[in-house]
Structure formats: C-alpha cells, structure tokens
Design a protein around this motif. Structure first.
Motif, PDB file in Angstrom:
ATOM      1  N   ASP A 144       0.830  -1.207   0.000  1.00  0.00           N
ATOM      2  CA  ASP A 144       0.000   0.000   0.000  1.00  0.00           C
ATOM      3  C   ASP A 144       0.869   1.263   0.000  1.00  0.00           C
ATOM      4  O   ASP A 144       1.786   1.409   0.809  1.00  0.00           O
ATOM      5  N   GLY A 145       0.567   2.180  -0.910  1.00  0.00           N
ATOM      6  CA  GLY A 145       1.259   3.466  -0.948  1.00  0.00           C
ATOM      7  C   GLY A 145       2.602   3.449  -1.656  1.00  0.00           C
ATOM      8  O   GLY A 145       3.267   4.489  -1.750  1.00  0.00           O
ATOM      9  N   ARG A 146       3.024   2.297  -2.168  1.00  0.00           N
ATOM     10  CA  ARG A 146       4.300   2.231  -2.885  1.00  0.00           C
ATOM     11  C   ARG A 146       4.140   2.816  -4.292  1.00  0.00           C
ATOM     12  O   ARG A 146       3.147   2.551  -4.975  1.00  0.00           O
ATOM     13  N   ASP A 147       5.117   3.587  -4.719  1.00  0.00           N
ATOM     14  CA  ASP A 147       5.075   4.150  -6.077  1.00  0.00           C
ATOM     15  C   ASP A 147       5.146   3.049  -7.127  1.00  0.00           C
ATOM     16  O   ASP A 147       4.517   3.134  -8.171  1.00  0.00           O
ATOM     17  N   ASP A 148       5.900   2.000  -6.809  1.00  0.00           N
ATOM     18  CA  ASP A 148       6.053   0.870  -7.735  1.00  0.00           C
ATOM     19  C   ASP A 148       5.898  -0.422  -6.940  1.00  0.00           C
ATOM     20  O   ASP A 148       6.892  -1.017  -6.508  1.00  0.00           O
ATOM     21  N   PRO A 149       4.649  -0.857  -6.713  1.00  0.00           N
ATOM     22  CA  PRO A 149       4.412  -2.048  -5.879  1.00  0.00           C
ATOM     23  C   PRO A 149       5.144  -3.295  -6.363  1.00  0.00           C
ATOM     24  O   PRO A 149       5.664  -4.071  -5.562  1.00  0.00           O
ATOM     25  N   PHE A 150       5.202  -3.491  -7.679  1.00  0.00           N
ATOM     26  CA  PHE A 150       5.808  -4.725  -8.174  1.00  0.00           C
ATOM     27  C   PHE A 150       7.307  -4.756  -7.909  1.00  0.00           C
ATOM     28  O   PHE A 150       7.857  -5.803  -7.559  1.00  0.00           O
ATOM     29  N   THR A 151       7.976  -3.622  -8.052  1.00  0.00           N
ATOM     30  CA  THR A 151       9.418  -3.584  -7.775  1.00  0.00           C
ATOM     31  C   THR A 151       9.682  -3.888  -6.308  1.00  0.00           C
ATOM     32  O   THR A 151      10.604  -4.643  -5.965  1.00  0.00           O
ATOM     33  N   PHE A 152       8.855  -3.314  -5.408  1.00  0.00           N
ATOM     34  CA  PHE A 152       9.013  -3.605  -3.981  1.00  0.00           C
ATOM     35  C   PHE A 152       8.749  -5.090  -3.717  1.00  0.00           C
ATOM     36  O   PHE A 152       9.474  -5.725  -2.942  1.00  0.00           O
ATOM     37  N   TYR A 153       7.734  -5.629  -4.355  1.00  0.00           N
ATOM     38  CA  TYR A 153       7.411  -7.045  -4.194  1.00  0.00           C
ATOM     39  C   TYR A 153       8.593  -7.910  -4.627  1.00  0.00           C
ATOM     40  O   TYR A 153       9.001  -8.838  -3.916  1.00  0.00           O
ATOM     41  N   LYS A 154       9.158  -7.568  -5.783  1.00  0.00           N
ATOM     42  CA  LYS A 154      10.256  -8.351  -6.357  1.00  0.00           C
ATOM     43  C   LYS A 154      11.540  -8.236  -5.529  1.00  0.00           C
ATOM     44  O   LYS A 154      12.238  -9.220  -5.328  1.00  0.00           O
ATOM     45  N   GLU A 155      11.844  -7.022  -5.047  1.00  0.00           N
ATOM     46  CA  GLU A 155      13.126  -6.776  -4.395  1.00  0.00           C
ATOM     47  C   GLU A 155      13.102  -6.986  -2.877  1.00  0.00           C
ATOM     48  O   GLU A 155      14.160  -7.191  -2.273  1.00  0.00           O
ATOM     49  N   SER A 156      11.909  -6.909  -2.267  1.00  0.00           N
ATOM     50  CA  SER A 156      11.837  -7.011  -0.804  1.00  0.00           C
ATOM     51  C   SER A 156      11.029  -8.204  -0.313  1.00  0.00           C
ATOM     52  O   SER A 156      11.476  -8.937   0.582  1.00  0.00           O
ATOM     53  N   ILE A 157       9.831  -8.411  -0.883  1.00  0.00           N
ATOM     54  CA  ILE A 157       8.966  -9.490  -0.399  1.00  0.00           C
ATOM     55  C   ILE A 157       9.448 -10.857  -0.885  1.00  0.00           C
ATOM     56  O   ILE A 157       9.570 -11.804  -0.112  1.00  0.00           O
ATOM     57  N   ILE A 158       9.734 -10.976  -2.178  1.00  0.00           N
ATOM     58  CA  ILE A 158      10.142 -12.275  -2.720  1.00  0.00           C
ATOM     59  C   ILE A 158      11.373 -12.842  -2.015  1.00  0.00           C
ATOM     60  O   ILE A 158      11.386 -14.022  -1.657  1.00  0.00           O
ATOM     61  N   PRO A 159      12.443 -12.053  -1.778  1.00  0.00           N
ATOM     62  CA  PRO A 159      13.617 -12.640  -1.098  1.00  0.00           C
ATOM     63  C   PRO A 159      13.298 -13.224   0.277  1.00  0.00           C
ATOM     64  O   PRO A 159      13.770 -14.320   0.614  1.00  0.00           O
ATOM     65  N   TYR A 160      12.479 -12.505   1.080  1.00  0.00           N
ATOM     66  CA  TYR A 160      12.173 -13.035   2.411  1.00  0.00           C
ATOM     67  C   TYR A 160      11.193 -14.198   2.334  1.00  0.00           C
ATOM     68  O   TYR A 160      11.346 -15.205   3.045  1.00  0.00           O
ATOM     69  N   LYS A 161      10.209 -14.083   1.460  1.00  0.00           N
ATOM     70  CA  LYS A 161       9.265 -15.189   1.298  1.00  0.00           C
ATOM     71  C   LYS A 161      10.009 -16.434   0.817  1.00  0.00           C
ATOM     72  O   LYS A 161       9.736 -17.554   1.262  1.00  0.00           O
ATOM     73  N   SER A 162      10.965 -16.229  -0.058  1.00  0.00           N
ATOM     74  CA  SER A 162      11.790 -17.327  -0.551  1.00  0.00           C
ATOM     75  C   SER A 162      12.560 -17.988   0.594  1.00  0.00           C
ATOM     76  O   SER A 162      12.602 -19.222   0.707  1.00  0.00           O
ATOM     77  N   ASP A 163      13.166 -17.170   1.472  1.00  0.00           N
ATOM     78  CA  ASP A 163      13.897 -17.709   2.630  1.00  0.00           C
ATOM     79  C   ASP A 163      12.975 -18.533   3.529  1.00  0.00           C
ATOM     80  O   ASP A 163      13.364 -19.596   4.034  1.00  0.00           O
ATOM     81  N   LEU A 164      11.746 -18.028   3.737  1.00  0.00           N
ATOM     82  CA  LEU A 164      10.784 -18.738   4.582  1.00  0.00           C
ATOM     83  C   LEU A 164      10.399 -20.094   3.985  1.00  0.00           C
ATOM     84  O   LEU A 164      10.340 -21.108   4.694  1.00  0.00           O
ATOM     85  N   GLU A 165      10.154 -20.111   2.679  1.00  0.00           N
ATOM     86  CA  GLU A 165       9.716 -21.354   2.041  1.00  0.00           C
ATOM     87  C   GLU A 165      10.855 -22.375   1.979  1.00  0.00           C
ATOM     88  O   GLU A 165      10.622 -23.582   2.141  1.00  0.00           O
ATOM     89  N   ILE A 166      12.080 -21.895   1.746  1.00  0.00           N
ATOM     90  CA  ILE A 166      13.235 -22.803   1.772  1.00  0.00           C
ATOM     91  C   ILE A 166      13.406 -23.378   3.184  1.00  0.00           C
ATOM     92  O   ILE A 166      13.691 -24.570   3.361  1.00  0.00           O
ATOM     93  N   TRP A 167      13.207 -22.522   4.186  1.00  0.00           N
ATOM     94  CA  TRP A 167      13.266 -22.982   5.580  1.00  0.00           C
ATOM     95  C   TRP A 167      12.254 -24.104   5.805  1.00  0.00           C
ATOM     96  O   TRP A 167      12.568 -25.116   6.454  1.00  0.00           O
ATOM     97  N   TYR A 168      11.033 -23.945   5.266  1.00  0.00           N
ATOM     98  CA  TYR A 168      10.006 -24.972   5.450  1.00  0.00           C
ATOM     99  C   TYR A 168      10.446 -26.293   4.830  1.00  0.00           C
ATOM    100  O   TYR A 168      10.323 -27.355   5.462  1.00  0.00           O
ATOM    101  N   VAL A 169      10.958 -26.236   3.594  1.00  0.00           N
ATOM    102  CA  VAL A 169      11.374 -27.472   2.921  1.00  0.00           C
ATOM    103  C   VAL A 169      12.455 -28.187   3.727  1.00  0.00           C
ATOM    104  O   VAL A 169      12.424 -29.410   3.889  1.00  0.00           O
ATOM    105  N   LYS A 170      13.402 -27.428   4.263  1.00  0.00           N
ATOM    106  CA  LYS A 170      14.514 -28.025   5.010  1.00  0.00           C
ATOM    107  C   LYS A 170      14.081 -28.565   6.377  1.00  0.00           C
ATOM    108  O   LYS A 170      14.733 -29.460   6.925  1.00  0.00           O
TER     109      LYS A 170
END
Length: 226
Positions: free
Chosen positions: A158-184
């Motif tokens: 919400d309120g981001r000038d470029d939501p997709f860039t924030f999603y790609k650069e900030s959310i995806i890396p942490y979500k990726s770490d969480l999901e890898i943690w689950y698999v392991k």
C-alpha cells in the motif's frame, strides 16, 4: 522418517480435504449462487500455477476479480483497494473464502494443505535458481509459513510508487527464505503447527506473537515486517 512423513502428509491431505468438501457443501452453495448472479457471473477462476517439479497446473479459486484482471493494473500481485476486485470478491478475499475450491486441488494431489504457496509463472521467474530447485522438490500448499507471515501482504504494498518492484526486491527474497526454511525443516509435526497457526491467523490479530512462540529458528525478519 522423511518417507513416513511424506506418506502421512498425503494421507492427512486426502482425509482433511475430503471431509472438508463434504462438510462445506451447504456453505459453498450460497457462495456459488451469489457469484453466479452478481459481478460478472463467473463462479470459478482457474489460474496457471507452478507445482512440484516445476510442472504447471490449474489452481481453483472463487472468482473475485474482473475478467482478464491479470493483464490489468498491477498484474499478478493484488494491492490494497485494488479496483479490479469485485464487491463480493472483496469479502471472499478478506475472509480467505476464495481459496476454498483449492480443497479440490488438494484432494487431486496438485497441492498439499501445507507447503510453499504455488506461484504464477510470472512471479516464479523472479525466484532464484536455488529457491526454484528447492521448492520444486515438494507439493506447494494451500497454506504455509510464507502465506502466514504475509497473510496481509497487500498492506506492505500500500502506498508504494512501484508495488511490483518492492514485491520483487523485498517481499520475494524473504518469502523465498521462509519457504526454503520450510522445505529443510519439513515434518508431520510442522505440518500440524502450520495448520494451527493458519487458524490463529484467520481469527487473531496477534499472529506474529504466536509465530515467534511456535517457531524459534525462522530466518531473520527484514525491517519492513512488523
């Protein structure tokens, strides 16, 4: 132990999804009728997602957005007060009822009750090769640690000038770490813990406290996470 847990998880997936589909029939019928006679008259939305081994499958949802919404606005990500969301669809999304048809995907074996959230091909391509390789080893899930932590994902966009860039650069890396943690750390015990945390997330605003109490070795949170 890993093989036993895998068999047990599939067993519980079939039991839970089968019983839920039977029990929810009286509840699902009114939703079907409301969707059929409101909005654009669509009941189900089938979206192409990436499953185990990188194979594509059709993820079932109740229709909550205007037709062709993936080619409008912010594409595959949904922002707060997204104009593509229909009025009744907004209620279904907030309550997560739009996800109920995925019980059929679970019963079929496309996904599990618990696992990394299945991604659209567009989002999947932004995950690292390591993440793709790791996540491809198991079935994706209806819920999981990434889904719980980012249950209110739209708030972070919400309120981001470029939501997709924030999603790609900030959310995806942490979500990726969480999901890898689950698999392991995947186990039948973690399967039930994440189901319980999902139930808490639906009814309680204090989900982060319960996550911290239940799971002590998660990847460190980035600054933008509460």
């Amino acid at each position: 132990a890993k093989c036993r847990d895998k068999i047990m998880q599939r067993f519980f997936d079939i039991i839970f999804s089968g019983l839920a589909l039977i029990a929810l029939v009286p509840f699902l019928l009114p939703i079907l009728l409301i969707l059929r006679f409101t909005g654009e008259g669509e009941v189900f939305y089938v979206q192409e997602r990436v499953g185990r081994s990188g194979k594509l499958f059709g993820l079932l949802k109740f229709a909550t957005m205007v037709k062709n919404s993936e080619n409008m606005g912010s594409g595959d990500i949904t922002v707060k007060n997204d104009p593509r969301v229909l009025p009744f669809g907004n209620f279904l999304r907030k309550t997560k009822l739009n996800e109920l048809p995925q019980l059929i995907n679970i019963f079929k074996g496309d996904i599990s009750v618990v696992g990394p959230r299945p991604m659209t091909p567009k989002i999947y391509q932004h995950y690292s090769d390591e993440a793709q390789t790791t996540l491809n080893t198991i079935r994706p899930g209806l819920t999981g640690i990434g889904s719980i932590v980012f249950r209110d994902e739209e708030r972070y966009l919400d309120g981001r000038d470029d939501p997709f860039t924030f999603y790609k650069e900030s959310i995806i890396p942490y979500k990726s770490d969480l999901e890898i943690w689950y698999v392991k750390n995947k186990s039948i015990t973690l399967y039930f813990i994440l189901i319980l945390l999902t139930a808490i997330a639906v009814i309680s605003p204090n989900t982060p406290k319960w996550i911290d109490k239940s799971l002590s070795n998660l990847p460190p949170k980035p600054d933008f996470i509460d």
